[in-house]
Design an enzyme around this catalytic site. Structure first.
Site, PDB file in Angstrom:
ATOM      1  N   ARG A 180      -5.680  -0.561  -1.835  1.00 46.79           N
ATOM      2  CA  ARG A 180      -5.154   0.335  -0.346  1.00 46.79           C
ATOM      3  C   ARG A 180      -4.719   1.897  -1.403  1.00 46.79           C
ATOM      4  NH1 ARG A 180       1.449  -0.721  -0.115  1.00 46.79           N
ATOM      5  NH2 ARG A 180       1.912  -1.875  -1.536  1.00 46.79           N
ATOM      6  N   HIS A 214      -2.000  -3.250   8.116  1.00 43.30           N
ATOM      7  CA  HIS A 214      -0.625  -3.005   7.412  1.00 43.30           C
ATOM      8  C   HIS A 214      -0.484  -1.173   8.235  1.00 43.30           C
ATOM      9  CE1 HIS A 214       3.756  -2.505   6.097  1.00 43.30           C
ATOM     10  NE2 HIS A 214       3.558  -2.923   5.659  1.00 43.30           N
ATOM     11  N   ASP A 232      11.289  -8.103   8.933  1.00 39.07           N
ATOM     12  CA  ASP A 232      10.478  -8.333   8.167  1.00 39.07           C
ATOM     13  C   ASP A 232      10.229  -9.400   9.159  1.00 39.07           C
ATOM     14  OD1 ASP A 232       8.480  -8.007   6.433  1.00 39.07           O
ATOM     15  OD2 ASP A 232      10.097  -7.430   4.657  1.00 39.07           O
ATOM     16  N   GLU A 290       1.127  -5.586  11.861  1.00 43.47           N
ATOM     17  CA  GLU A 290      -0.214  -5.926  10.783  1.00 43.47           C
ATOM     18  C   GLU A 290      -0.614  -6.954  11.243  1.00 43.47           C
ATOM     19  OE1 GLU A 290       2.458  -5.409   7.315  1.00 43.47           O
ATOM     20  OE2 GLU A 290       3.903  -5.064   8.013  1.00 43.47           O
TER      21      GLU A 290
END
Ligand code: TA6
Length: 301
Positions: A100, A169, A213, A272
């Site tokens: 990324r 993501h 999360d 994601e």
């Protein structure tokens, strides 16, 4: 900094693909098609924007995103590879790998009645080799139209088996996180990263009341994000992916992120598609693994 004029000469397509220089000299691919527009950063092969014709932008991009070298752009679809989250053995290595933050090269561009296609390849150098000493190729094929289709392919070109974890993501834009719902993971088992990595089972749709999360594992099916404010449903269909990661940082965690506005968490949710935790992928020499995702948008009452 890639040579923008050379990119336009080799890969530009009138009325479809144009390369430009964005903030901090980030090379950006601007995509236009009767069905959608989009923007992709060459660093990270990161989709920044996808706007199907007549729709609000589908992806969330932070208004405070930093385009600094070595730092991921907050929003769009960053690519986590060749590890998801913290490196399994080296805590000082960058979170979510290096795909990324590194430069990718353009291999192919095309346009047809359905959309605009681009194929990108991660450029390896001495920095990436220090972090990941394996002969491996990584390509992203993307197609922007009324659907957004992504295929991330890893090929093991070395003589030994390798294990990767990965994720697309994706940050989605929602009118208000308090009314957004994620469906399709009912009954699935997840690791709760906000509660000492405890293993839990999902009951009903996912609603967001605090920092969330979670890594859902062993899940191959479609997910949906329902957003009554925009009156739309975002569908996420995938293959080659056993994990779905759902993240919203909530108010307190957002306050610690310099590249998000204080109330930014209210307008986004990450859903994601990837292979993390027990879904990590082992590739024998010569093997190729492809993680594919298609996003579509539909109206709901
Ligand atoms: O995918 C969820 C997650 O791994 C969270 O734990 C969270 O902190 C996030 O990604 C963002 O990570 P980043 O390194 O981009 O700040």
């Amino acid at each position: 900094m890639p040579d923008i004029a050379a990119l336009n000469a080799h890969f530009g397509i009138p009325d479809a693909i144009h390369f430009t220089s964005g903030p901090n000299e980030t090379a950006i691919i601007e995509i236009r098609h009767p069905h959608a527009t989009g923007r992709v950063a060459l660093r990270g092969a990161q989709i920044l924007e996808w706007v199907p014709q007549g729709e609000e932008p589908v992806l969330w991009l932070s208004p405070c995103a930093q385009y600094a070298s070595g730092k991921a752009i907050r929003g769009g679809i960053p690519i986590c590879w060749p590890w998801f989250g913290a490196h399994p053995e080296e805590p000082t290595f960058p979170a979510h790998g290096f795909a990324r933050t590194h430069l990718w090269i353009v291999e192919h561009t095309d346009t047809d009645n359905c959309g605009v296609s681009v194929r990108l390849r991660l450029l390896h150098d001495e920095t990436t080799e220090a972090l990941w000493p394996h002969a491996c190729s990584l390509t992203l094929s993307l197609r922007i139209g009324s659907r957004l289709e992504l295929a991330l392919s890893t090929r093991n070109m070395g003589a030994e088996a390798i294990t990767i974890s990965e994720a697309l993501h994706a940050y989605f834009r929602v009118t208000d996180i308090a009314t957004a719902r994620v469906q399709g993971l009912e009954g699935a088992v997840y690791v709760d990263k906000t509660d000492q990595e405890r293993s839990k089972r999902q009951a009903g749709a996912i609603v967001f009341e605090a920092e969330t999360d979670r890594i859902y594992t062993g899940v191959n099916g479609e997910c949906r994000i329902d957003d009554p404010g925009y009156g739309r449903r975002i569908r996420i269909e995938k293959s080659g992916s056993g994990s779905t990661i759902v993240w919203n940082p909530g108010k307190d965690k957002t306050a610690s992120l310099s590249d998000m506005p204080a109330d930014g968490y209210r307008q986004m949710v990450c859903v994601e598609s990837g292979n993390a935790d027990r879904d990590a992928v082992r590739l024998l020499p010569g093997d190729t693994h492809t993680l594919s995702v298609a996003y579509t948008v539909e109206r709901i009452a």
